[in-house]
Design an enzyme around this catalytic site. Structure first.
Site, PDB file in Angstrom:
ATOM      1  N   CYS A 160       0.848  -1.189   0.000  1.00  0.00           N
ATOM      2  CA  CYS A 160       0.000   0.000   0.000  1.00  0.00           C
ATOM      3  C   CYS A 160       0.885   1.241   0.000  1.00  0.00           C
ATOM      4  O   CYS A 160       1.908   1.298   0.700  1.00  0.00           O
ATOM      5  CB  CYS A 160      -0.902   0.015   1.220  1.00  0.00           C
ATOM      6  N   ASP A 292      -6.422  10.365  -5.181  1.00  0.00           N
ATOM      7  CA  ASP A 292      -5.781   9.395  -4.300  1.00  0.00           C
ATOM      8  C   ASP A 292      -4.420   9.047  -4.898  1.00  0.00           C
ATOM      9  O   ASP A 292      -4.154   9.293  -6.072  1.00  0.00           O
ATOM     10  CB  ASP A 292      -6.659   8.145  -4.181  1.00  0.00           C
ATOM     11  N   ASN A 293      -3.563   8.469  -4.092  1.00  0.00           N
ATOM     12  CA  ASN A 293      -2.276   7.945  -4.565  1.00  0.00           C
ATOM     13  C   ASN A 293      -1.421   9.006  -5.257  1.00  0.00           C
ATOM     14  O   ASN A 293      -0.957   8.827  -6.385  1.00  0.00           O
ATOM     15  CB  ASN A 293      -2.507   6.743  -5.492  1.00  0.00           C
TER      16      ASN A 293
END
Length: 880
Positions: A160, A292-293
């Site tokens: 993750c 996100d990310n």
């Protein structure tokens, strides 16, 4: 823990067991392998195979009232975002002890929402498509994918992007939840090379990206992301569609029945429950790909990132390849070593991984704060698969030709115990073949991703024992030297881990600390136990908890804008989400005067555990619960203007009523899909309070535009898909209308003869609720005047309902509309804002009259000033 050779022998013996795991009879066997690939080499190679597995069969109590009630899970997993959605990591020691490969039950999970439920009998017919800029769009079933394409098996480590984020959150709170160091796992994945499907579809000119989308329905659409097309087509990148994990079908949390696996990149690119591959000319425009990310520049604050979308749309800040990283598993957190009778040498152990297929070439250990380094031994278990030529779990072991490295490695180093006794810490850093090395100092960013500074374990000498302490513990678990240093006032960004070294100047602070309003009483050192807290869970003297600090609500119950019930409902509970999401900086600044002390560590753990419920098969007659969030499902949403919708929610059973007194409100809670922080707002439903099975909430949405970033709740509600669960809590509010002029304000009953109701925009909803109750009771002598201000005719909400209630009640009610932009012709109402003249004309001060106000802050302030100038008393004025 076993050494690598012993692990290999044990794992090799498990091959027969895993090859005979239950399979799905309707799925065809994999295509026949060639004689060359199907045979084991004459010199047998022992390869690591999965650890013993015990698939969970029971749904945990925590999950039974969530959309994941169909998913059995391992209770050892540490929940990072509360009960739901399911985001977990294993205890670091348990993860490391499994060896090179991780069992599915301990494999980390990152879910943004509910897990799609896929019945076993439907798995062979699971469909997905290959579309977009292709010559021959495809729609395939899983049965076809297995029967018509070559199957391959590869060991792959998934990580993750938030792994080790808890350390960043100790320095300054990011917009992400607190992963420990176990957001990493490794498995043998079996499936089809993604490039084979793209070749079959035939990319057209201009194609540059492959977008992926899953079946998980979320507040902002289905989860999706993209990778570059040339990466997909490069066999060295190893991108695949997998339907098996460690020899068995994927489990629900890991993408059952089909997922993408993108080796060497962050886990967020490996889309689960895969439904489509879309070849495009540009990166994905999916909400989750954009917001996100990403690692934004370190100087971008959470506020700036929320107000300026340009940061999120700059693809330079998107994360793909993993960064080089490592961690220490042993010594474990709080492990002790005896100096008297202990071993002469201590074997330190841990993991390391690189990104983009780059090999970790060295792992270095220091026990003198990085002045000198020692080289650790590295076990490259992945390399043993390169030497084996065989079929594994129905797929060709596709490793012999590939030099790229997609798995973690385990390292170890024997250190004389006497040297550890003289040391203050152990630090580890790794380097890959491109000479990318872990930095000493943290790069803080707003999402808290890709944290890869040196991993440090502190050593303290306590009598005849050495005690080791990791930097943090995951989620809300207390412990770790970073937490200890921060609480003691140390500066974690001073270059010395918050500790000032003798004879050295303290370095300047690298990251400006977030400016926070102090909410605690200076110098107060009072520890409060769980028993003390629970003695104060009633209205006599309610105590409540915010961020681990305990406050009394008795002092301001009568003055609280949300009414006394809001305080009573929070008594004895952790109210951090509600308080921080709703209250202003002014309210936070008042809290030190109500501060009683700090909750003890054992009390924090006790409070974080879900309260046990008495089992009952009896359906609840009313839905709302003032002390707990309850979930209703979005049934439908209907537009009544360009920016206003009626959201209809389904209750738990057809005979259930909402349970909301007239004049009160409920809270709606959604979770930000990126950082999982609560977004909480109060609303008043417009449906009749006696309605069963469903209720309606009218919501005006403030969406993004060129001049305005939009509201967080508005954007979340607008993206909410039908069928999605939403959390509700209530009732709240200090006012209740009990009929025929009887009201309760802050718990004190009073009688009114007349209501003056002043509102604007969506502020009509609580006004409408009271107005309807008065008008429907023909024996109610109360009279009402409604002043409703809006900009345009189409902005007038509930207009038809107001007109219908007026029919037959003209002698005791009037509704006056005024518009700031009235049409040139045909408008029967007034023009302009609600001003002093309008209020003076229609609102006459009288002992038995009450003014109810709800609208934008500017309206409320202006009206309040006018009323005070006209002689109204504060107890006659109520702001909803």
């Amino acid at each position: 823990m076993e050494d690598p050779a012993t692990q290999d022998k044990r794992s090799h013996q498990l091959l027969h067991k895993h090859e005979n795991l239950p399979q799905y009879d309707q799925l065809p066997p994999s295509p026949p392998q060639t004689e060359e690939n199907d045979s084991q080499s004459s010199e047998e190679v022992e390869i690591p195979l999965p650890p013993p597995t015990s698939p969970p069969t029971n749904v945990l109590d925590l999950d039974k009232k969530t959309p994941d009630a169909h998913v059995p899970r391992d209770p050892r997993l540490i929940r990072l975002t509360g009960t739901h959605p399911f985001n977990v990591e294993a205890p670091l020691s348990a993860l490391f002890n499994e060896g090179f490969l991780t069992s599915p039950e301990l494999f980390y999970v990152r879910n943004h929402g509910a897990v799609p439920e896929v019945k076993d009998q439907d798995i062979p017919d699971w469909q997905f498509s290959v579309e977009g800029l292709v010559e021959r769009p495809l729609t395939l079933t899983l049965r076809q994918l297995i029967a018509e394409y070559e199957q391959i098996t590869c060991p792959i480590t998934l990580v993750c992007a938030g792994n080790r984020r808890k350390e960043q959150n100790q320095v300054r709170k990011s917009k992400g939840f607190s992963w420990g160091a176990a957001g990493v796992s490794t498995a043998l994945f079996t499936g089809v090379a993604m490039s084979e499907l793209i070749k079959k579809a035939g990319p057209r000119k201009g194609a540059r990206y492959v977008c992926m989308e899953g079946a998980d329905k979320l507040p902002n659409g289905f989860y999706g992301t993209s990778v570059k097309l040339n990466w997909v087509m490069d066999p060295n990148r190893g991108m695949m569609l997998a339907h098996k994990m460690n020899g068995e079908m994927l489990r629900p949390d890991h993408g059952k029945p089909l997922r993408a696996v993108i080796p060497g990149q962050i886990g967020g690119r490996s889309v689960k429950w895969l439904k489509s591959l879309i070849v495009t000319a540009a990166p994905s425009d999916n909400w989750y790909h954009i917001y996100d990310n990403r690692v934004l520049p370190t100087m971008v604050t959470p506020d700036e990132s929320a107000s300026d979308p340009k940061w999120w749309h700059d693809d330079r800040y998107a994360i793909y390849d993993l960064s080089t990283n490592s961690a220490i598993a042993y010594p474990a957190h709080e492990e002790q070593v005896c100096l008297k009778d202990g071993p002469e040498r201590y074997r330190a152990k841990g993991y390391a991984y690189g990104g983009g297929g780059r090999r970790v070439t060295r792992v270095e250990i220091s026990i003198d704060k990085g002045r000198t380094w020692r080289l650790a031994d590295i076990d490259y278990a992945e390399d043993r698969y390169r030497e084996a030529e065989q079929t594994l779990f129905g797929g060709r072991l596709d490793m012999s030709w590939r030099e790229t490295c997609f798995c973690w490695c385990h390292w170890s180093l024997n250190i004389p115990t006497v040297e550890l006794a003289d040391a203050k810490d152990i630090v580890v850093r790794a380097m890959d073949e491109s000479m990318n090395i872990q930095p000493k100092d943290m790069y803080w960013s707003v999402l808290g991703m890709m944290n890869n500074l040196w991993f440090r374990v502190t050593i303290s000498k306590e009598g005849d024992y050495l005690r080791f302490e990791h930097p943090t513990q995951p989620a809300l678990m207390p412990g770790g030297w970073m937490e200890r240093v921060r609480k003691a006032g140390g500066n974690l960004t001073n270059g010395h881990w918050g500790e000032k070294l003798a004879g050295e100047e303290e370095k300047a602070v690298v990251h400006e600390q977030a400016k926070e309003v102090p909410m605690t009483k200076a110098g107060l050192k009072n520890e409060i136990t769980i028993d003390e807290l629970r003695k104060h869970d009633s209205e006599q003297d309610p105590w409540f908890v915010i961020n681990g600090e305990v406050y009394t609500g008795l002092s301001f119950m009568k003055e609280h804008p949300g009414g006394a019930q809001s305080i009573i409902s929070a008594a004895g509970l952790d109210s951090s989400d509600e308080f921080m999401a709703i209250h202003s900086e002014t309210a936070k600044g008042m809290m030190p005067s109500y501060h009683l002390g700090t909750l003890s560590d054992s009390a924090k753990l006790a409070l974080s555990e879900p309260a046990s419920e008495t089992a009952s098969n009896e359906p609840r007659p009313t839905f709302l619960n003032s002390r707990a969030w309850t979930k209703a499902v979005l049934h439908s949403k209907r537009a009544i203007s360009a920016d206003t919708f009626i959201f209809t929610f389904t209750l738990e059973h057809p005979e259930q009523t909402l349970g909301l007194p007239i004049g009160q409100h409920l809270m709606i809670r959604l979770r930000d899909p990126v950082d999982r922080e609560a977004i909480i707002r109060s609303y008043t439903p417009i449906s009749d309070t006696t309605r069963k099975g469903h209720f309606d909430v009218l919501i005006k949405l403030y969406l993004s535009s060129d001049s305005h970033p939009g509201g967080r709740m508005s954007k979340a509600m607008n993206a909410l898909p039908v069928g999605h669960g939403v959390d509700f809590k209530g009732p709240i509010g200090k006012f209740e209308y009990m009929g025929r002029g009887r009201c309760a304000v802050g718990g004190t009953e009073k009688q009114v003869r007349r209501f003056a109701m002043i509102c604007g925009g969506s502020g009509i909803t609580p006004i409408f609720q009271v107005f309807r109750a008065v008008m429907r009771d023909k024996d109610d002598p109360t009279t009402c005047t409604v002043l409703n201000g809006n900009r345009l005719v189409e902005d007038i909400l509930c207009r038809e309902d107001l007109d219908a209630l007026l029919q037959g009640n003209e002698d005791r009610a009037q509704v006056i509309h005024t518009l700031t932009q009235a049409p040139a012709e045909g408008w029967p109402g007034l023009t302009g804002r609600i001003n002093a003249e309008l209020v003076r004309k229609h609102c006459h001060a009288h002992d038995e009259t009450m003014v109810l106000i709800c609208g934008p802050e500017t309206l409320e302030k202006a009206v309040h000033k006018v009323l005070k100038e006209q002689g109204w008393a504060d107890e006659q004025i109520l702001f909803f």
